[in-house]
Design a protein around this motif. Structure first.
Motif, PDB file in Angstrom:
ATOM      1  N   LEU A   1      41.510  53.397  57.911  1.00 56.51           N
ATOM      2  CA  LEU A   1      40.434  54.161  57.086  1.00 56.51           C
ATOM      3  C   LEU A   1      39.974  55.375  58.022  1.00 56.51           C
ATOM      4  CD1 LEU A   1      38.426  51.279  55.430  1.00 56.51           C
ATOM      5  CD2 LEU A   1      40.328  52.777  54.469  1.00 56.51           C
ATOM      6  N   ALA A   2      39.829  55.115  59.252  1.00 54.20           N
ATOM      7  CA  ALA A   2      39.142  56.229  60.027  1.00 54.20           C
ATOM      8  C   ALA A   2      40.062  57.570  60.204  1.00 54.20           C
ATOM      9  CB  ALA A   2      38.816  55.795  61.435  1.00 54.20           C
ATOM     10  N   ARG A   3      41.397  57.234  59.860  1.00 49.81           N
ATOM     11  CA  ARG A   3      42.509  58.484  59.938  1.00 49.81           C
ATOM     12  C   ARG A   3      42.830  58.900  58.522  1.00 49.81           C
ATOM     13  NH1 ARG A   3      46.453  56.053  64.844  1.00 49.81           N
ATOM     14  NH2 ARG A   3      44.706  55.591  66.437  1.00 49.81           N
ATOM     15  N   ILE A   4      42.093  58.085  57.376  1.00 50.78           N
ATOM     16  CA  ILE A   4      42.697  58.531  56.339  1.00 50.78           C
ATOM     17  C   ILE A   4      42.485  60.297  55.955  1.00 50.78           C
ATOM     18  CG2 ILE A   4      41.822  58.534  53.849  1.00 50.78           C
ATOM     19  CD1 ILE A   4      44.001  56.451  54.754  1.00 50.78           C
ATOM     20  N   PRO A   5      41.209  60.749  56.396  1.00 47.34           N
ATOM     21  CA  PRO A   5      40.834  62.146  56.213  1.00 47.34           C
ATOM     22  C   PRO A   5      42.015  63.032  56.839  1.00 47.34           C
ATOM     23  CG  PRO A   5      38.834  61.541  56.915  1.00 47.34           C
ATOM     24  CD  PRO A   5      39.866  60.260  56.854  1.00 47.34           C
ATOM     25  N   ALA A   6      42.422  62.817  58.207  1.00 55.73           N
ATOM     26  CA  ALA A   6      43.422  63.466  58.922  1.00 55.73           C
ATOM     27  C   ALA A   6      44.788  63.294  58.024  1.00 55.73           C
ATOM     28  CB  ALA A   6      43.480  63.110  60.165  1.00 55.73           C
ATOM     29  N   ILE A   7      44.966  62.134  57.719  1.00 52.15           N
ATOM     30  CA  ILE A   7      46.391  62.011  56.645  1.00 52.15           C
ATOM     31  C   ILE A   7      46.303  62.788  55.628  1.00 52.15           C
ATOM     32  CG2 ILE A   7      47.798  60.297  55.557  1.00 52.15           C
ATOM     33  CD1 ILE A   7      46.766  58.034  57.623  1.00 52.15           C
ATOM     34  N   VAL A   8      45.181  62.841  54.872  1.00 51.05           N
ATOM     35  CA  VAL A   8      45.256  63.748  53.782  1.00 51.05           C
ATOM     36  C   VAL A   8      45.253  65.072  54.113  1.00 51.05           C
ATOM     37  CG1 VAL A   8      43.671  64.449  51.831  1.00 51.05           C
ATOM     38  CG2 VAL A   8      43.710  61.875  52.330  1.00 51.05           C
ATOM     39  N   GLN A   9      44.661  65.665  55.127  1.00 53.20           N
ATOM     40  CA  GLN A   9      44.908  67.056  55.547  1.00 53.20           C
ATOM     41  C   GLN A   9      46.085  67.453  56.048  1.00 53.20           C
ATOM     42  OE1 GLN A   9      42.418  68.169  58.701  1.00 53.20           O
ATOM     43  NE2 GLN A   9      42.606  70.383  58.374  1.00 53.20           N
ATOM     44  N   SER A  10      46.905  66.574  56.456  1.00 50.90           N
ATOM     45  CA  SER A  10      48.269  66.860  56.877  1.00 50.90           C
ATOM     46  C   SER A  10      49.184  66.746  55.554  1.00 50.90           C
ATOM     47  CB  SER A  10      48.831  65.658  57.835  1.00 50.90           C
ATOM     48  OG  SER A  10      48.251  65.749  59.102  1.00 50.90           O
ATOM     49  N   TYR A  11      48.796  65.969  54.506  1.00 54.55           N
ATOM     50  CA  TYR A  11      49.435  65.876  53.378  1.00 54.55           C
ATOM     51  C   TYR A  11      49.599  67.063  52.753  1.00 54.55           C
ATOM     52  CZ  TYR A  11      50.296  64.729  48.379  1.00 54.55           C
ATOM     53  OH  TYR A  11      50.706  64.619  47.097  1.00 54.55           O
ATOM     54  N   ARG A  12      48.303  67.819  52.593  1.00 49.18           N
ATOM     55  CA  ARG A  12      48.207  69.035  51.819  1.00 49.18           C
ATOM     56  C   ARG A  12      48.762  70.299  52.570  1.00 49.18           C
ATOM     57  NH1 ARG A  12      41.694  68.050  50.573  1.00 49.18           N
ATOM     58  NH2 ARG A  12      41.747  66.598  48.723  1.00 49.18           N
ATOM     59  N   LYS A  13      48.888  70.197  53.786  1.00 47.31           N
ATOM     60  CA  LYS A  13      49.801  71.084  54.647  1.00 47.31           C
ATOM     61  C   LYS A  13      51.092  70.687  54.667  1.00 47.31           C
ATOM     62  CE  LYS A  13      45.707  72.208  57.412  1.00 47.31           C
ATOM     63  NZ  LYS A  13      45.230  72.394  59.029  1.00 47.31           N
ATOM     64  N   SER A  14      51.621  69.509  54.214  1.00 47.38           N
ATOM     65  CA  SER A  14      52.991  69.318  54.506  1.00 47.38           C
ATOM     66  C   SER A  14      54.007  70.121  53.412  1.00 47.38           C
ATOM     67  CB  SER A  14      53.298  67.875  54.241  1.00 47.38           C
ATOM     68  OG  SER A  14      53.216  67.642  53.001  1.00 47.38           O
ATOM     69  N   GLU A  15      55.021  70.595  54.121  1.00 41.24           N
ATOM     70  CA  GLU A  15      55.990  71.485  53.420  1.00 41.24           C
ATOM     71  C   GLU A  15      57.563  70.553  53.392  1.00 41.24           C
ATOM     72  OE1 GLU A  15      56.361  75.297  55.123  1.00 41.24           O
ATOM     73  OE2 GLU A  15      54.363  75.734  54.464  1.00 41.24           O
ATOM     74  N   SER A  16      57.234  69.220  52.791  1.00 42.67           N
ATOM     75  CA  SER A  16      58.265  68.603  52.827  1.00 42.67           C
ATOM     76  C   SER A  16      59.567  69.151  51.839  1.00 42.67           C
ATOM     77  CB  SER A  16      58.081  67.064  52.456  1.00 42.67           C
ATOM     78  OG  SER A  16      59.101  66.365  52.073  1.00 42.67           O
ATOM     79  N   GLU A  17      60.747  68.872  52.323  1.00 39.45           N
ATOM     80  CA  GLU A  17      61.891  69.290  51.282  1.00 39.45           C
ATOM     81  C   GLU A  17      61.799  68.427  49.960  1.00 39.45           C
ATOM     82  OE1 GLU A  17      65.810  68.516  52.869  1.00 39.45           O
ATOM     83  OE2 GLU A  17      65.407  66.479  53.366  1.00 39.45           O
ATOM     84  N   ILE A  18      61.125  67.502  50.019  1.00 42.85           N
ATOM     85  CA  ILE A  18      61.035  66.590  48.699  1.00 42.85           C
ATOM     86  C   ILE A  18      59.551  66.832  48.178  1.00 42.85           C
ATOM     87  CG2 ILE A  18      60.907  64.521  47.746  1.00 42.85           C
ATOM     88  CD1 ILE A  18      63.647  65.659  48.126  1.00 42.85           C
ATOM     89  N   PRO A  19      59.164  67.459  46.818  1.00 42.03           N
ATOM     90  CA  PRO A  19      57.901  67.385  46.540  1.00 42.03           C
ATOM     91  C   PRO A  19      57.187  66.404  46.075  1.00 42.03           C
ATOM     92  CG  PRO A  19      59.399  68.123  44.754  1.00 42.03           C
ATOM     93  CD  PRO A  19      60.048  67.616  45.872  1.00 42.03           C
ATOM     94  N   THR A  20      57.566  65.202  46.199  1.00 43.74           N
ATOM     95  CA  THR A  20      57.020  64.012  45.485  1.00 43.74           C
ATOM     96  C   THR A  20      55.886  63.548  46.273  1.00 43.74           C
ATOM     97  OG1 THR A  20      58.616  62.525  46.079  1.00 43.74           O
ATOM     98  CG2 THR A  20      58.980  63.508  44.163  1.00 43.74           C
ATOM     99  N   PHE A  21      54.729  62.660  45.730  1.00 48.31           N
ATOM    100  CA  PHE A  21      53.936  62.134  46.527  1.00 48.31           C
ATOM    101  C   PHE A  21      54.577  61.256  47.539  1.00 48.31           C
ATOM    102  CE2 PHE A  21      51.003  58.461  46.927  1.00 48.31           C
ATOM    103  CZ  PHE A  21      49.831  58.969  47.631  1.00 48.31           C
ATOM    104  N   SER A  22      55.214  60.219  47.199  1.00 51.34           N
ATOM    105  CA  SER A  22      55.783  59.236  48.077  1.00 51.34           C
ATOM    106  C   SER A  22      56.292  59.850  49.426  1.00 51.34           C
ATOM    107  CB  SER A  22      56.694  58.157  47.503  1.00 51.34           C
ATOM    108  OG  SER A  22      56.218  57.486  46.446  1.00 51.34           O
ATOM    109  N   TYR A  23      57.005  60.756  49.361  1.00 50.41           N
ATOM    110  CA  TYR A  23      57.832  61.268  50.302  1.00 50.41           C
ATOM    111  C   TYR A  23      56.742  62.301  51.249  1.00 50.41           C
ATOM    112  CZ  TYR A  23      61.914  59.674  48.478  1.00 50.41           C
ATOM    113  OH  TYR A  23      62.985  58.800  47.568  1.00 50.41           O
ATOM    114  N   ARG A  24      55.909  63.014  50.851  1.00 48.94           N
ATOM    115  CA  ARG A  24      55.060  63.718  51.369  1.00 48.94           C
ATOM    116  C   ARG A  24      53.992  62.866  52.354  1.00 48.94           C
ATOM    117  NH1 ARG A  24      52.425  68.015  47.764  1.00 48.94           N
ATOM    118  NH2 ARG A  24      51.500  68.692  49.812  1.00 48.94           N
ATOM    119  N   MET A  25      53.530  61.965  51.374  1.00 51.41           N
ATOM    120  CA  MET A  25      52.293  61.030  52.019  1.00 51.41           C
ATOM    121  C   MET A  25      52.895  60.211  53.269  1.00 51.41           C
ATOM    122  SD  MET A  25      49.214  59.960  52.566  1.00 51.41           S
ATOM    123  CE  MET A  25      48.370  60.634  51.103  1.00 51.41           C
TER     124      MET A  25
END
Length: 350
Positions: A117-141
């Motif tokens: 839980l303590a790392r959730i904010p950092a994970i969410v931030q990385s998710y928003r900045k990610s540029e995965s070749e796949i646009p779906t939630f599962s792969y980006r998260m």
């Protein structure tokens, strides 16, 4: 397969023998009163012998050793039902030892969850900045998740729940990604979503009636059953949305296969040996299925795959709650089979 059947037969036979022998020794009047110390022997059977059976026949080389403790607690619960109270009361301290062990295990798991839980904010931030070749939630998260957390079963279980809650509660206001030449759906010509809706309908009706029936017998059991039914309801809702939002995709580097929230396989294109129409049997043996990633969606009747994709080397497939297995083939059934076949064939020949 015969070895697997024999293993379960032996496990069932020995388990039945242990439980029934302990039950009968306290119930058969012809045997007379049980000797002093018999309760201790029975406790040994339920708390030591049965968990050892579970370990050697089920857990070993497949699951973590930590699952032994819940089995021991369940064994003590059976012992309470089998051993007469007047004999069991002399060994009440055993209950507290097991509860102390369970409490320690719970605190350890709670510590892991707090770390997550303590790392959730950092994970969410990385998710928003990610540029995965796949646009779906599962792969980006998942990509963001792996940047901040070390792989573990607790982490995988937590991530599975995050996916379930996202697709069941959050994704409804989002439209599925607009299909392009990379994306291929599997559900539009199948009854998968209809089947899930029917299961949800049956689950809701069953939950209402069954809850009141259980409540009249035990309010606690009724609440536990209600919580499990709500969790199952969210699971089916998430399955519907994940199927709609996560089509099969082919990029310049990978083939992405996701089946609802249950399973996922990412295959590098250079690992694909060939794709060909499936000409095998409709029913696959359990031994063969161990090496196959079945991407055919569930339906009212099991549909035969259209294609079989073979790999040069075993590739690790991911399943819900962190389970994994190595596969050498994938079975597919799509809404536009020829278009997909031509696209993947062109990619692996480049």
């Amino acid at each position: 397969m015969t070895l697997l059947k024999n293993k379960w037969l032996w496990f069932s036979f020995i388990l039945t023998l242990v439980v029934c022998s302990n039950f009968l020794i306290y119930r058969l009047e012809s045997l007379g009163p049980p000797p002093t110390g018999m309760a201790l022997g029975s406790l040994f059977d339920f708390i030591i012998t049965i968990p050892l059976l579970v370990y050697f026949f089920i857990i070993r080389k497949r699951y973590s050793l930590k699952y032994i403790l819940p089995v021991m607690i369940a064994g003590y619960g059976v012992a309470v039902l089998v051993i007469p109270h007047q004999l069991l009361s002399a060994y009440s301290f055993v209950k507290y030892i097991l509860l102390a062990g369970e409490a320690a295990f719970f605190l350890l798991e709670l510590y892991v969850v707090i770390q997550l839980l303590a790392r959730i904010p950092a994970i969410v931030q990385s998710y928003r900045k990610s540029e995965s070749e796949i646009p779906t939630f599962s792969y980006r998260m998942k990509q963001a998740w792996d940047q901040h957390l070390k792989p573990s079963r607790a982490q995988e279980i937590f991530f599975s729940d995050v996916k379930m809650y996202y697709y069941s509660l959050v994704s409804w206001h989002r439209k599925p990604a607009t299909l392009d030449e990379r994306m291929y759906t599997c559900h539009k010509k199948s009854g998968t979503i209809t089947l899930c809706v029917m299961l949800i309908h049956a689950l809701v009706l069953e939950s209402v009636g069954f809850h009141f029936l259980l409540h009249s017998w035990s309010p606690l059991v009724a609440i536990i059953a209600l919580v499990l039914n709500v969790y199952t309801l969210l699971f089916f809702l998430a399955e519907i949305q994940a199927i709609r939002h996560c089509p099969i995709m082919i990029t310049d580097r990978h083939l992405y296969l996701q089946v609802g929230i249950m399973k996922q396989l990412i295959v590098p294109l250079e690992e694909i040996k060939e794709i060909h129409p499936y000409d095998g049997p409709e029913t696959i043996t359990k031994e063969e299925s161990k090496h196959i990633f079945d991407a055919v969606l569930i339906d009212f009747f099991k549909e035969k795959p259209q294609f079989e994709v073979e790999f040069y080397h075993p590739i690790e497939a991911s399943f819900i709650y962190g389970f994994k297995k190595k596969v050498t083939k994938a079975h597919l059934r799509l809404d536009e089979p020829q278009k997909f076949y031509q696209a993947l064939t062109n990619k692996i020949q480049m």
